[in-house]
Scaffold this motif. Structure first.
Motif, short mmCIF file in Angstrom:
data_model
loop_
_atom_site.label_atom_id
_atom_site.label_comp_id
_atom_site.label_asym_id
_atom_site.label_seq_id
_atom_site.Cartn_x
_atom_site.Cartn_y
_atom_site.Cartn_z
N VAL A 211 13.71 -32.44 -4.67
CA VAL A 211 14.36 -31.87 -3.49
C VAL A 211 13.53 -30.78 -2.81
O VAL A 211 13.36 -30.82 -1.60
CB VAL A 211 15.76 -31.35 -3.86
CG1 VAL A 211 16.37 -30.55 -2.71
CG2 VAL A 211 16.66 -32.53 -4.22
N TRP B 281 11.03 -31.68 -0.09
CA TRP B 281 11.49 -32.23 1.18
C TRP B 281 11.92 -31.13 2.16
O TRP B 281 12.03 -31.38 3.35
CB TRP B 281 12.70 -33.14 0.97
CG TRP B 281 12.49 -34.27 0.02
CD1 TRP B 281 11.30 -34.79 -0.39
CD2 TRP B 281 13.50 -35.01 -0.65
NE1 TRP B 281 11.52 -35.80 -1.28
CE2 TRP B 281 12.85 -35.97 -1.46
CE3 TRP B 281 14.89 -34.95 -0.66
CZ2 TRP B 281 13.55 -36.86 -2.26
CZ3 TRP B 281 15.58 -35.85 -1.45
CH2 TRP B 281 14.92 -36.79 -2.24
N ARG C 201 16.96 -26.88 1.88
CA ARG C 201 16.79 -27.17 0.47
C ARG C 201 18.13 -27.19 -0.26
O ARG C 201 18.41 -28.08 -1.06
CB ARG C 201 15.88 -26.13 -0.18
CG ARG C 201 15.61 -26.39 -1.66
CD ARG C 201 15.01 -25.18 -2.31
NE ARG C 201 15.92 -24.03 -2.20
CZ ARG C 201 15.53 -22.77 -2.09
NH1 ARG C 201 14.25 -22.46 -2.05
NH2 ARG C 201 16.43 -21.80 -2.00
N LEU D 183 19.99 -30.36 0.70
CA LEU D 183 19.40 -31.54 0.07
C LEU D 183 19.71 -31.57 -1.42
O LEU D 183 19.95 -32.64 -2.00
CB LEU D 183 17.89 -31.57 0.29
CG LEU D 183 17.44 -31.87 1.72
CD1 LEU D 183 15.94 -31.68 1.85
CD2 LEU D 183 17.83 -33.30 2.12
N ARG D 184 19.72 -30.39 -2.05
CA ARG D 184 20.07 -30.34 -3.47
C ARG D 184 21.51 -30.81 -3.68
O ARG D 184 21.80 -31.58 -4.60
CB ARG D 184 19.90 -28.92 -4.00
CG ARG D 184 20.21 -28.81 -5.49
CD ARG D 184 20.24 -27.38 -5.97
NE ARG D 184 18.91 -26.77 -5.97
CZ ARG D 184 18.56 -25.73 -5.23
NH1 ARG D 184 19.45 -25.19 -4.42
NH2 ARG D 184 17.34 -25.24 -5.29
N ALA E 11 21.65 -34.59 -3.24
CA ALA E 11 21.12 -35.30 -4.39
C ALA E 11 22.11 -35.31 -5.54
O ALA E 11 22.22 -36.29 -6.29
CB ALA E 11 19.80 -34.67 -4.84
#
Length: 327
Positions: free
Chosen positions: A187, A190, A197, A200-201, A204
């Motif tokens: 992550v 990206w 971040r 995105l974490r 995921a």
């Protein structure tokens, strides 16, 4: 295959070969040659392992399903759970004894075949699947003990379930491809900013658990546990905790002769999805030792007989309608 292609090297190799094969593929010969190529030389133990897998997981019938049965450690806890995903087959589509026999065969491979990364991956994957199959055997026994009001049997069987979960955590911890930390570690690369971040974490993590950010998205749409994975860190960090809370509620109900208190599983899933705690990215332990321990703790309980063998000996290069699936 479409969505989980990289997780199944043998299936990817077989289907890739179909595109270049002008005639039918002899499955027996193909899997024998695959075992030889994968581990760098012929080996009787490895060949026996892949013969079992050929007739088991890789011999499932064309019956309308595009995937095998789920393991139940990843399922939303229930005494009658039959799947993790709402779309998955509720019954076993291959004989679990084939996987268990294949694990024994691969453990018999000669020392010179054990040094490859492919061997270690396959050994971990087989031990993982053997334990997933064990979950499907144990849960009906737990359900029978609970509905029969047998507290002693219930606690004993829950202990076996918990021990098998711990084994699953240990064996998957030995390979980086079975670590949830390996998935989450991608992550930061990206993200262009801290806020991105963090988002995105969460994405995921939620992909593995709630799928949606609200209770309605997760529960009403039936998408929770969409990408359920038997990965180290996810097994101990979420799945085992869900089952522990559920079994504790049932234990209290048996002890106090009351109805079990419902567990808010979405709350548990959502808390894990929002967690920012780091997960290990480095494997721990020896895969051969961990897999051998699984084999020793779960001996064969019967002969290996495929329950629904594939059509005799060949695979044709053809598409089947409705074949899309998670893996």
């Amino acid at each position: 295959m479409p969505e989980g292609t990289g997780s199944d090297p043998a299936a990817l190799a077989l289907f890739a070969d179909l595109a270049w094969s002008p005639a039918e593929i002899d499955r027996a010969a193909w899997f024998t040659a695959y075992a030889t190529a994968r581990y760098g030389g012929a080996d009787t133990g490895a060949a026996a392992a892949w013969a079992q897998l050929r007739d088991g997981p890789y011999g499932m019938p064309s019956d309308g399903w595009s995937e095998p049965q789920d393991g139940l450690f990843t399922a939303r806890p229930s005494l009658t759970a039959a799947t993790s995903g709402s779309w998955s087959p509720p019954r076993t589509r291959f004989d679990p004894a084939t996987v268990r026999a294949a694990l024994d065969g691969l453990l018999r491979a000669a020392p010179e075949r054990r040094g490859t990364d492919a061997y270690r991956f396959d050994l971990v994957n087989l031990a993982r699947q053997a334990l997933a199959d064990e979950s499907r055997r144990l849960l009906p026994l737990i359900e029978r003990a609970y509905t029969g009001g047998d507290l002693g049997a219930f606690r004993s069987l829950v202990g076996r379930w918990t021990a098998a979960e711990a084994e699953l955590e240990r064996v998957t911890a030995t390979d980086s491809r079975f670590l949830v930390g390996s998935w989450l570690a991608r992550v930061p690369d990206w993200a262009a900013a801290p806020a991105e971040r963090d988002r995105l974490r969460y994405d995921a993590r939620s992909l593995l658990t709630t799928w949606g950010g609200t209770r309605a998205e997760s529960e009403d749409g039936g998408l929770h546990d969409y990408a359920a994975r038997e990965w180290s860190g996810l097994v101990s960090g979420l799945y085992a905790k869900r089952w522990a809370a559920y079994f504790a509620s049932l234990d209290d109900a048996l002890t106090q002769r009351t109805r079990p208190v419902p567990v808010d599983f979405f709350a548990l899933d959502d808390a894990w999805a929002h967690s920012t705690a780091p997960d290990p990215t480095t494997p721990v332990g020896d895969p051969v030792e961990a897999a051998a321990a699984v084999a020793a703790n779960h001996p064969m309980v019967g002969p290996s007989r495929p329950t629904a063998p594939a059509p005799a000996g060949t695979v044709r290069a053809r598409a089947t309608a409705g074949s899309e699936g998670r893996e």
